[in-house]
Write an enzyme that holds these catalytic residues in place. Structure first.
Site, short mmCIF file in Angstrom:
data_model
loop_
_atom_site.label_atom_id
_atom_site.label_comp_id
_atom_site.label_asym_id
_atom_site.label_seq_id
_atom_site.Cartn_x
_atom_site.Cartn_y
_atom_site.Cartn_z
N GLY A 137 3.50 13.15 -6.39
CA GLY A 137 3.97 12.41 -7.56
C GLY A 137 4.85 11.23 -7.17
CD GLU B 151 -1.01 9.33 1.54
OE1 GLU B 151 0.19 9.10 1.38
OE2 GLU B 151 -1.85 9.29 0.63
C1 LIG Z 1 -8.05 7.25 -5.27
C2 LIG Z 1 -6.59 7.14 -5.55
C3 LIG Z 1 -5.77 8.26 -5.48
C4 LIG Z 1 -4.41 8.14 -5.72
N1 LIG Z 1 -3.64 9.27 -5.66
C5 LIG Z 1 -2.31 9.17 -5.87
C6 LIG Z 1 -1.49 10.34 -5.85
O1 LIG Z 1 -1.98 11.46 -5.66
N2 LIG Z 1 -0.17 10.21 -6.08
C7 LIG Z 1 0.40 8.98 -6.30
O2 LIG Z 1 1.61 8.94 -6.46
N3 LIG Z 1 -0.35 7.86 -6.36
C8 LIG Z 1 -1.70 7.92 -6.16
N4 LIG Z 1 -2.48 6.79 -6.22
C9 LIG Z 1 -1.86 5.52 -6.60
C10 LIG Z 1 -1.76 4.50 -5.48
O3 LIG Z 1 -0.76 4.87 -4.55
C11 LIG Z 1 -1.48 3.15 -6.14
O4 LIG Z 1 -2.61 2.82 -6.94
C12 LIG Z 1 -1.25 2.05 -5.13
O5 LIG Z 1 -0.05 2.26 -4.43
C13 LIG Z 1 -1.21 0.67 -5.79
O6 LIG Z 1 -0.29 0.67 -6.85
P1 LIG Z 1 -0.70 0.15 -8.32
O7 LIG Z 1 -1.99 0.80 -8.68
O8 LIG Z 1 0.46 0.33 -9.19
O9 LIG Z 1 -1.04 -1.38 -8.14
P2 LIG Z 1 0.04 -2.57 -8.09
O10 LIG Z 1 1.13 -2.22 -7.15
O11 LIG Z 1 0.40 -2.93 -9.48
O12 LIG Z 1 -0.82 -3.73 -7.45
C14 LIG Z 1 -1.76 -4.52 -8.23
C15 LIG Z 1 -2.35 -5.56 -7.29
O13 LIG Z 1 -1.30 -6.43 -6.81
C16 LIG Z 1 -1.28 -6.45 -5.38
N5 LIG Z 1 0.10 -6.52 -4.91
C17 LIG Z 1 1.16 -5.79 -5.35
N6 LIG Z 1 2.28 -6.11 -4.66
C18 LIG Z 1 1.90 -7.04 -3.74
C19 LIG Z 1 2.60 -7.75 -2.71
N7 LIG Z 1 3.89 -7.57 -2.47
N8 LIG Z 1 1.87 -8.62 -1.94
C20 LIG Z 1 0.54 -8.81 -2.17
N9 LIG Z 1 -0.15 -8.18 -3.15
C21 LIG Z 1 0.51 -7.31 -3.91
C22 LIG Z 1 -1.92 -5.13 -4.98
O14 LIG Z 1 -2.47 -5.21 -3.68
C23 LIG Z 1 -3.00 -4.95 -6.05
O15 LIG Z 1 -4.14 -5.70 -5.71
C24 LIG Z 1 -3.84 6.88 -6.01
C25 LIG Z 1 -4.67 5.75 -6.10
C26 LIG Z 1 -6.03 5.87 -5.90
C27 LIG Z 1 -6.90 4.64 -5.99
#
Ligand SMILES: Cc1cc2nc3c(=O)[nH]c(=O)nc-3n(C[C@H](O)[C@H](O)[C@H](O)COP(=O)(O)OP(=O)(O)OC[C@H]3O[C@@H](n4cnc5c(N)ncnc54)[C@H](O)[C@@H]3O)c2cc1C
Length: 395
Positions: free
Chosen positions: A125, A242
């Site tokens: 989480g 991880e």
């Molecule tokens: C298959 C899958 C399983 C997952 N399982 C888990 C889980 O079990 N537990 C959990 O906690 N999370 C989980 N996640 C979540 C995952 O960790 C997040 O989706 C990921 O960290 C990206 O965060 P976000 O989706 O909020 O995107 P955002 O952080 O909002 O990013 C949106 C876009 O902006 C870009 N971006 C953001 N900041 C920057 C920066 N500083 N420089 C350049 N580009 C940037 C990103 O690359 C992306 O393209 C999972 C995700 C997937 C796809």
């Protein structure tokens, strides 16, 4: 198996076992059918029954006391045999090593047996709406109460939360704190009153992820790993496990996916121009796979030496996820119309079209555990020494 024989050659033992256990599994779940949750739950149970989890844990804690090199050899073998990912791999590969390194004796005694026996599934989480890449901005908060904490907040993308008994969560335990200070690594019982799990349906039609709501959830004092307020350090160590161990089987699996693309090209009836274009694509991904193989060796030797993979994990994760997408796209293009069949009513794909599911799944792989952009930032800043992105994570 006698516990005295545990130091025997794990590769020989696992090879014999995998052949027969996978035959059992394939009877119930055909290899090409959706390797979804029921198959992964069954595989986890088979591994636990065969004493093939907890390979590196101390024997006193129910493990086999084997060196990390044996764990890595076992993962590589599973990938070579095409074994599915056990449902509790988040616990095996991320939480357990974190608890072994940072947990108290009481925490190890309480939480490790359920992982070892396969009776307690874990979820992670961390992410929240608005806190993904910028994980240090998590807003889920825990307030002090008698004998523990009261947690309120909203997590998202929580893989397997609907199956999980426990969640390791990053929460803000210091009111008013910002960034990575004031966070704690907390173990939350998913059966507690106030925990609500809502599924999220993904491209493949499955629902592996969830939103998790914590509404006045009580967590006892002994459920914080490390010191209160030291959660960022613990979570970052867990993230390195991880990228270093959790992904390893999938990285090794890529070699076999590349072989499948090669076979499809050999079988395809193409004119000279198309054959040349496909060969060019195949060469490009073969080269990337070679680089990935070298990187795996680098990461594996780090982990086997008792270190975390550090920035090498970022390079490996980036290369693997982007190359895998290209390999699966290549397979799909070579299959042509044979690959256009969707799943049947039970959600299973026929053999050729199984690649469709992999294609849809692989879209998520450049996002999970840190997006490609974030891995590139890490490489730019920590390896190449370029100036830090002022808008990025404050870690
Ligand atoms: C298959 C899958 C399983 C997952 N399982 C888990 C889980 O079990 N537990 C959990 O906690 N999370 C989980 N996640 C979540 C995952 O960790 C997040 O989706 C990921 O960290 C990206 O965060 P976000 O989706 O909020 O995107 P955002 O952080 O909002 O990013 C949106 C876009 O902006 C870009 N971006 C953001 N900041 C920057 C920066 N500083 N420089 C350049 N580009 C940037 C990103 O690359 C992306 O393209 C999972 C995700 C997937 C796809």
């Amino acid at each position: 198996m006698e516990r005295n024989d545990m130091k025997q050659d794990i590769v020989a033992e696992a090879t014999a076992w995998l052949e027969q256990a996978l035959a059992v599994l394939r009877e119930e779940f055909p290899a090409h059918a959706n390797p979804g949750q029921p198959c992964r739950i069954r595989w986890n149970a088979l591994l636990c029954d065969a004493d093939l989890v907890a390979l590196t844990w101390p024997q006193a804690l129910g493990g086999r006391g084997l060196p990390t090199s044996d764990l890595i050899a076992f993962h590589a073998l599973c990938a070579r045999f095409g074994a599915p990912q056990p449902i509790n791999s988040i616990a095996h590969s991320i939480l357990a090593p974190t608890l072994l390194q940072f947990g108290t004796d009481a925490q190890k005694a309480k939480f490790l047996p359920g992982i070892r026996a396969g009776t307690e599934i874990w979820c992670q989480g961390y992410s929240e709406p608005g806190s993904g890449s910028d994980l240090a901005s998590v807003r889920t908060r825990a307030a002090r109460t008698d004998g523990g904490w009261v947690v309120n907040g909203h997590k998202i993308w929580t893989t397997q939360a609907h199956l999980a008994r426990w969640c390791f969560a990053l929460v803000r335990t210091e009111a008013g704190s910002v960034g990575h200070r004031g966070l704690s690594f907390m173990l939350v019982d998913m059966r507690s009153p106030g925990v609500r799990v809502e599924p999220i349906r993904q491209l493949t039609g499955e629902a592996d992820y969830n939103e998790v709501f914590f509404e006045d959830v009580r967590v006892p004092d002994g459920h914080i790993v490390g010191e209160v307020g030291d959660g960022w350090r613990i979570a970052m160590a867990a993230a390195e496990f991880e990228r270093g161990i959790y992904f390893l089987p999938r990285v090794v699996q890529l070699e076999h996916e590349l072989d499948r693309a090669r076979t499809l090209l050999e079988q395809a009836q193409l004119d000279d121009a198309d054959t040349g274009a496909y060969r060019h694509r195949l060469l490009e991904v073969s080269d990337s796979c070679q680089v990935i193989r070298w990187r795996v060796e680098q990461v594996v030797s780090q982990v086997a030496a008792g270190k975390t993979p550090g920035t090498d994990g970022a390079i490996l994760k980036l290369l693997w996820s982007e190359t895998r997408q290209k390999v699966i796209e290549l397979q799909l293009d070579l299959l042509g119309e044979r690959g256009m069949v969707g799943p049947d009513a039970a959600g299973a794909y026929c053999e050729d079209a199984a690649v469709v599911r992999e294609f849809l799944w692989s879209r998520a792989e450049t996002i999970v555990a840190g997006t490609s952009e974030i891995q590139r930032n890490i490489i730019a800043e920590r390896i190449l020494g370029l100036p830090k992105d002022k808008h990025a994570n404050p870690s």
